[in-house]
Scaffold this motif. Structure first.
Motif, PDB file in Angstrom:
ATOM      1  N   GLU A  86       0.848  -1.185   0.000  1.00  0.00           N
ATOM      2  CA  GLU A  86       0.000   0.000   0.000  1.00  0.00           C
ATOM      3  C   GLU A  86       0.889   1.241   0.000  1.00  0.00           C
ATOM      4  O   GLU A  86       2.110   1.130   0.094  1.00  0.00           O
ATOM      5  N   GLU A  87       0.258   2.410  -0.040  1.00  0.00           N
ATOM      6  CA  GLU A  87       1.051   3.641   0.007  1.00  0.00           C
ATOM      7  C   GLU A  87       0.764   4.390   1.291  1.00  0.00           C
ATOM      8  O   GLU A  87      -0.378   4.416   1.751  1.00  0.00           O
ATOM      9  N   VAL A  88       1.806   4.979   1.880  1.00  0.00           N
ATOM     10  CA  VAL A  88       1.592   5.847   3.044  1.00  0.00           C
ATOM     11  C   VAL A  88       2.359   7.154   2.814  1.00  0.00           C
ATOM     12  O   VAL A  88       3.374   7.170   2.109  1.00  0.00           O
ATOM     13  N   GLU A  89       1.849   8.222   3.399  1.00  0.00           N
ATOM     14  CA  GLU A  89       2.503   9.530   3.309  1.00  0.00           C
ATOM     15  C   GLU A  89       3.304   9.762   4.573  1.00  0.00           C
ATOM     16  O   GLU A  89       2.758   9.695   5.679  1.00  0.00           O
ATOM     17  N   VAL A  90       4.598  10.002   4.440  1.00  0.00           N
ATOM     18  CA  VAL A  90       5.409  10.324   5.620  1.00  0.00           C
ATOM     19  C   VAL A  90       6.204  11.581   5.297  1.00  0.00           C
ATOM     20  O   VAL A  90       6.992  11.591   4.344  1.00  0.00           O
ATOM     21  N   GLN A  91       5.974  12.614   6.068  1.00  0.00           N
ATOM     22  CA  GLN A  91       6.666  13.892   5.890  1.00  0.00           C
ATOM     23  C   GLN A  91       6.658  14.347   4.422  1.00  0.00           C
ATOM     24  O   GLN A  91       7.699  14.684   3.852  1.00  0.00           O
ATOM     25  N   GLY A  92       5.494  14.288   3.827  1.00  0.00           N
ATOM     26  CA  GLY A  92       5.332  14.810   2.468  1.00  0.00           C
ATOM     27  C   GLY A  92       5.819  13.866   1.375  1.00  0.00           C
ATOM     28  O   GLY A  92       5.756  14.207   0.197  1.00  0.00           O
ATOM     29  N   GLN A  93       6.305  12.691   1.739  1.00  0.00           N
ATOM     30  CA  GLN A  93       6.752  11.755   0.703  1.00  0.00           C
ATOM     31  C   GLN A  93       5.865  10.506   0.714  1.00  0.00           C
ATOM     32  O   GLN A  93       5.480  10.023   1.785  1.00  0.00           O
ATOM     33  N   THR A  94       5.593   9.974  -0.476  1.00  0.00           N
ATOM     34  CA  THR A  94       4.806   8.736  -0.561  1.00  0.00           C
ATOM     35  C   THR A  94       5.749   7.542  -0.516  1.00  0.00           C
ATOM     36  O   THR A  94       6.718   7.472  -1.270  1.00  0.00           O
ATOM     37  N   PHE A  95       5.469   6.612   0.391  1.00  0.00           N
ATOM     38  CA  PHE A  95       6.261   5.381   0.497  1.00  0.00           C
ATOM     39  C   PHE A  95       5.377   4.182   0.183  1.00  0.00           C
ATOM     40  O   PHE A  95       4.179   4.195   0.473  1.00  0.00           O
ATOM     41  N   HIS A  96       6.021   3.157  -0.366  1.00  0.00           N
ATOM     42  CA  HIS A  96       5.314   1.883  -0.568  1.00  0.00           C
ATOM     43  C   HIS A  96       5.580   1.020   0.653  1.00  0.00           C
ATOM     44  O   HIS A  96       6.728   0.846   1.042  1.00  0.00           O
ATOM     45  N   ILE A  97       4.527   0.490   1.195  1.00  0.00           N
ATOM     46  CA  ILE A  97       4.686  -0.300   2.419  1.00  0.00           C
ATOM     47  C   ILE A  97       4.017  -1.659   2.244  1.00  0.00           C
ATOM     48  O   ILE A  97       2.855  -1.747   1.840  1.00  0.00           O
ATOM     49  N   GLU A  98       4.782  -2.692   2.519  1.00  0.00           N
ATOM     50  CA  GLU A  98       4.262  -4.045   2.346  1.00  0.00           C
ATOM     51  C   GLU A  98       3.621  -4.552   3.634  1.00  0.00           C
ATOM     52  O   GLU A  98       3.837  -4.000   4.696  1.00  0.00           O
ATOM     53  N   HIS A  99       2.946  -5.656   3.487  1.00  0.00           N
ATOM     54  CA  HIS A  99       2.310  -6.348   4.623  1.00  0.00           C
ATOM     55  C   HIS A  99       3.385  -6.873   5.581  1.00  0.00           C
ATOM     56  O   HIS A  99       3.127  -7.173   6.729  1.00  0.00           O
ATOM     57  N   GLY A 100       4.618  -6.970   5.107  1.00  0.00           N
ATOM     58  CA  GLY A 100       5.722  -7.424   5.967  1.00  0.00           C
ATOM     59  C   GLY A 100       6.838  -8.017   5.127  1.00  0.00           C
ATOM     60  O   GLY A 100       6.582  -8.539   4.035  1.00  0.00           O
ATOM     61  N   PHE A 101       8.056  -7.969   5.658  1.00  0.00           N
ATOM     62  CA  PHE A 101       9.240  -8.459   4.941  1.00  0.00           C
ATOM     63  C   PHE A 101       9.097  -9.943   4.583  1.00  0.00           C
ATOM     64  O   PHE A 101       8.664 -10.746   5.398  1.00  0.00           O
ATOM     65  N   HIS A 102       9.503 -10.322   3.351  1.00  0.00           N
ATOM     66  CA  HIS A 102       9.449 -11.714   2.873  1.00  0.00           C
ATOM     67  C   HIS A 102      10.784 -12.140   2.267  1.00  0.00           C
ATOM     68  O   HIS A 102      11.490 -11.318   1.683  1.00  0.00           O
ATOM     69  N   GLY A 103      11.079 -13.436   2.357  1.00  0.00           N
ATOM     70  CA  GLY A 103      12.234 -14.023   1.673  1.00  0.00           C
ATOM     71  C   GLY A 103      11.759 -15.081   0.688  1.00  0.00           C
ATOM     72  O   GLY A 103      10.829 -15.830   0.969  1.00  0.00           O
ATOM     73  N   TRP A 104      12.408 -15.119  -0.495  1.00  0.00           N
ATOM     74  CA  TRP A 104      12.078 -16.096  -1.559  1.00  0.00           C
ATOM     75  C   TRP A 104      13.151 -17.169  -1.561  1.00  0.00           C
ATOM     76  O   TRP A 104      14.345 -16.858  -1.733  1.00  0.00           O
ATOM     77  N   PHE A 105      12.770 -18.433  -1.407  1.00  0.00           N
ATOM     78  CA  PHE A 105      13.746 -19.505  -1.194  1.00  0.00           C
ATOM     79  C   PHE A 105      13.989 -20.325  -2.462  1.00  0.00           C
ATOM     80  O   PHE A 105      13.197 -20.313  -3.407  1.00  0.00           O
ATOM     81  N   ASN A 106      15.101 -21.075  -2.389  1.00  0.00           N
ATOM     82  CA  ASN A 106      15.534 -21.843  -3.553  1.00  0.00           C
ATOM     83  C   ASN A 106      14.510 -22.886  -4.012  1.00  0.00           C
ATOM     84  O   ASN A 106      14.378 -23.155  -5.194  1.00  0.00           O
ATOM     85  N   ASN A 107      13.790 -23.465  -3.073  1.00  0.00           N
ATOM     86  CA  ASN A 107      12.827 -24.504  -3.455  1.00  0.00           C
ATOM     87  C   ASN A 107      11.481 -23.946  -3.919  1.00  0.00           C
ATOM     88  O   ASN A 107      10.522 -24.703  -4.042  1.00  0.00           O
ATOM     89  N   TYR A 108      11.433 -22.637  -4.163  1.00  0.00           N
ATOM     90  CA  TYR A 108      10.173 -22.042  -4.636  1.00  0.00           C
ATOM     91  C   TYR A 108      10.124 -22.177  -6.173  1.00  0.00           C
ATOM     92  O   TYR A 108      10.228 -21.203  -6.911  1.00  0.00           O
ATOM     93  N   HIS A 109       9.964 -23.422  -6.645  1.00  0.00           N
ATOM     94  CA  HIS A 109      10.102 -23.692  -8.079  1.00  0.00           C
ATOM     95  C   HIS A 109       8.994 -23.052  -8.919  1.00  0.00           C
ATOM     96  O   HIS A 109       9.261 -22.491  -9.971  1.00  0.00           O
ATOM     97  N   ASN A 110       7.747 -23.160  -8.454  1.00  0.00           N
ATOM     98  CA  ASN A 110       6.657 -22.604  -9.265  1.00  0.00           C
ATOM     99  C   ASN A 110       6.655 -21.082  -9.195  1.00  0.00           C
ATOM    100  O   ASN A 110       6.297 -20.408 -10.163  1.00  0.00           O
ATOM    101  N   MET A 111       7.079 -20.556  -8.046  1.00  0.00           N
ATOM    102  CA  MET A 111       7.232 -19.099  -7.937  1.00  0.00           C
ATOM    103  C   MET A 111       8.332 -18.615  -8.893  1.00  0.00           C
ATOM    104  O   MET A 111       8.199 -17.586  -9.556  1.00  0.00           O
ATOM    105  N   LYS A 112       9.423 -19.397  -8.986  1.00  0.00           N
ATOM    106  CA  LYS A 112      10.513 -19.007  -9.894  1.00  0.00           C
ATOM    107  C   LYS A 112      10.033 -19.022 -11.344  1.00  0.00           C
ATOM    108  O   LYS A 112      10.396 -18.157 -12.138  1.00  0.00           O
ATOM    109  N   ASP A 113       9.232 -20.027 -11.660  1.00  0.00           N
ATOM    110  CA  ASP A 113       8.684 -20.122 -13.020  1.00  0.00           C
ATOM    111  C   ASP A 113       7.869 -18.859 -13.335  1.00  0.00           C
ATOM    112  O   ASP A 113       7.996 -18.263 -14.404  1.00  0.00           O
TER     113      ASP A 113
END
Ligand code: FAD
Length: 533
Positions: A86-113
């Motif tokens: 989503e987007e949030v305004e902080v001190q006049g600047q728009t930032f993109h903010i995610e639901h939370g930090f994620h890591g993509w792993f080696n065994n994520y074969h269908n995601m890699k595809d």
């Protein structure tokens, strides 16, 4: 312990690796390879996908590419579900903010595809160093090098906390890790909690605390009740199932830009309809045959197939209100839906969690400069991600202002209903222990944003037998309904984002099979550990 025992174990481990080495990723081929690749010209098949997270988008893309008329209805104002930005305004600047930090792993074969098909790999980069801070152990940087079993040995040799000897003679290491078997382990270990399993097998506490428990926390479940079978699957999927299983990547831009928007754009370009701000309450059931036909209140759009790609709590709710609204169903059809709902209701929901992103006026100068650190023993904080060290937008802002942006993940939240403005007070004592500098140098909070949710499925012991597969609604007798999502059972090792994407593809495949269109192949992690058996 005698040297010969160590040498023997080591020799067996090497022999096991040489003779077997673990199953390579497996390709699940289409069950109907001779059917055409697309719907024939002139044939229209309409599919409603409820939920625009990874699972819904995954199903949507496969179907729209094969000529289906796809509509995705999403409750939120943006797509992505637990990967939304989503987007949030902080001190006049728009930032993109995610639901939370994620890591993509080696065994994520269908995601890699998917990433390859969408051409978005440029937004991903390796996250090599994986730091852990503990109360009871020295700080660790965990990453494995080389094939199994050398990667685990390397971890143990390098670790200030794990004893090589205990690890090598550990029954988990020897039997369950080396000989993981996805086809039998759920039956064997599902009725034990991982805590009971540790006791029973005498698992080395340090090995468990340093390596296994942090992995477990990524499921947002309580460690005390977590299933031993699921934990062993996790350890196979993220450590030993592949010699690079623990390799991971992060994004240099927000997840919307990196993945969700290109994905959504591709679906729209191919004619798919993406409807945000469109919560689905209940669906109309054809009283004669049990098919789901449309969303109640919108008779104009009739569908041939429906996929519920909603999180577990939402799926329970939609099934409940659908049953209530269709009071004219025949007793036989009512029974089918009631049984399906009763089964889904047996899967509990994991505890609530919070993700708190804070904009500070300063950045840390006297603390370890980790972009991400996991803190499994500093409840309520499990993970801290420094966004000014991760994503370009935040790096630029930090460069310009001298400030920092730090995200705190608090899983298994046990502090009840705390209003957002009071959350910092709850986590501050743990922050002080992990990064004292933030408190001691009186960092000023410029802005902070809190996400509070309870949308993960429980993986507590004893419930796997109830966890449905993507095709379970059809097995129950509902001919045109499939499920998709990270809370489902898969017949191959998978978890979290990869499970969402894979079950989305499975859901698309159920439809393709019915309509005589060639299914999409899936690439999945091998079902066996690297041992000989
Ligand atoms: C803080 C955090 C960190 C994480 N870290 C990782 C990680 O490092 N690696 C990893 O692999 N995974 C991670 N995950 C898990 C990962 O995000 C999920 O496994 C994955 O996104 C689930 O996708 P899904 O499509 O199954 O469900 P969701 O993303 O939950 O999608 C379901 C969608 O259905 C929508 N919906 C619900 N009700 C309705 C309704 N009535 N009508 C219409 N739409 C509805 C929801 O709004 C949502 O968009 C993390 C999750 C969180 C929250």
């Amino acid at each position: 312990m005698e040297t010969w025992k160590i040498l023997t174990t080591f020799a067996v481990a090497i022999a096991a690796y040489v003779f077997h080495g673990g199953d390579p990723p497996r390709i699940i081929q289409p069950r109907n390879p001779n059917d055409p690749e697309r719907l024939p010209k002139g044939v229209t098949k309409k599919v409603l996908i409820v939920g625009g997270g990874l699972a819904g988008l995954s199903a949507g893309l496969e179907l729209v590419e094969r000529g289906y008329d796809v509509t995705i209805q999403e409750k939120n104002q943006v797509l992505g579900g637990r990967l939304m930005t989503e987007e949030v305004e902080v001190q006049g600047q728009t930032f993109h903010i995610e639901h939370g930090f994620h890591g993509w792993f080696n065994n994520y074969h269908n995601m890699k595809d998917l990433r390859n098909r969408l051409g978005v790999n440029k937004y991903f980069y390796p996250w090599v160093e994986n730091y852990f801070m503990f109360r009871d152990y020295e700080m660790e940087e965990v990453h494995s090098v080389g094939p199994f079993p050398f990667n685990l040995l390397y971890l143990a040799v390098k670790s200030p906390n794990i004893s090589l000897l205990k690890l090598m003679l550990n029954p988990l290491f020897a039997s369950c890790t080396m000989f993981y078997n996805h086809d039998t382990f759920y039956e064997r270990y599902e009725n034990m909690t991982f805590a009971e399993f540790e006791d029973y097998y005498g698992i080395d506490k340090a090995f468990s605390d340093v390596l296994l428990k942090p992995a477990l926390s990524a499921t947002f479940n309580e460690p005390e009740v977590f299933s031993a079978a699921e934990m062993l699957m996790f350890s196979h999927f993220y450590f030993t199932g592949d010699d690079k299983a623990d390799r991971r990547e992060v994004t240099i831009v927000d997840y919307g830009t990196a993945l969700i928007n290109p994905w959504a754009d591709r679906i729209t370009q191919l004619g798919g309809k993406l409807q945000v701000n469109t919560p689905v309450g209940d669906l109309k059931i054809d009283p004669d045959n049990g098919r789901l036909t449309h969303v109640i209140d919108d008779e104009t759009n009739q569908y041939d197939h429906v996929i519920l790609a909603t999180d577990l709590p939402a799926t329970k709710k939609i099934l409940e209100s659908t049953i209530k609204s269709n009071y004219e169903m025949s007793p036989k059809i009512a029974e089918i839906y009631t049984n399906l709902k009763a089964n889904v209701d047996k899967i509990p929901i994991a505890p609530p969690y919070k993700v708190i992103r804070v904009w500070f006026d300063k950045k840390m100068t006297n603390s370890p400069n980790f972009n991400v650190v996991q803190t499994p023993q500093h409840h309520p904080i499990n993970l801290i991600a420094q966004y000014h060290l991760l994503e370009k937008e935040y790096m630029d802002w930090s460069e310009k202002t001298g400030g920092s942006v730090v995200e705190f993940h608090a899983y298994v939240w046990q502090h009840g209903n705390v209003s957002d403005d009071k959350v910092w007070d709850v986590i501050a004592p743990a922050v002080k222990e992990i990064y004292p500098e933030i408190i001691e140098r009186e960092f000023k909070i410029l802005y902070y944003h809190v996400y509070s949710y309870q949308n993960f499925a429980s993986f507590s012991s004893g419930i796997e037998k109830y966890r449905p597969t993507s095709g379970y609604p059809q097995e129950c007798g509902i001919p045109n309904l499939s499920f998709a999502g990270d809370w489902l059972h898969t017949d191959y090792p998978s978890a979290l984002m990869e499970r969402a994407v894979s079950t989305g593809r499975e859901a698309a495949n159920h439809i393709l099979l019915k309509d005589h269109v060639r299914q999409v192949s899936l690439t999945v992690t091998g079902s066996h550990g690297p041992g000989i058996i």
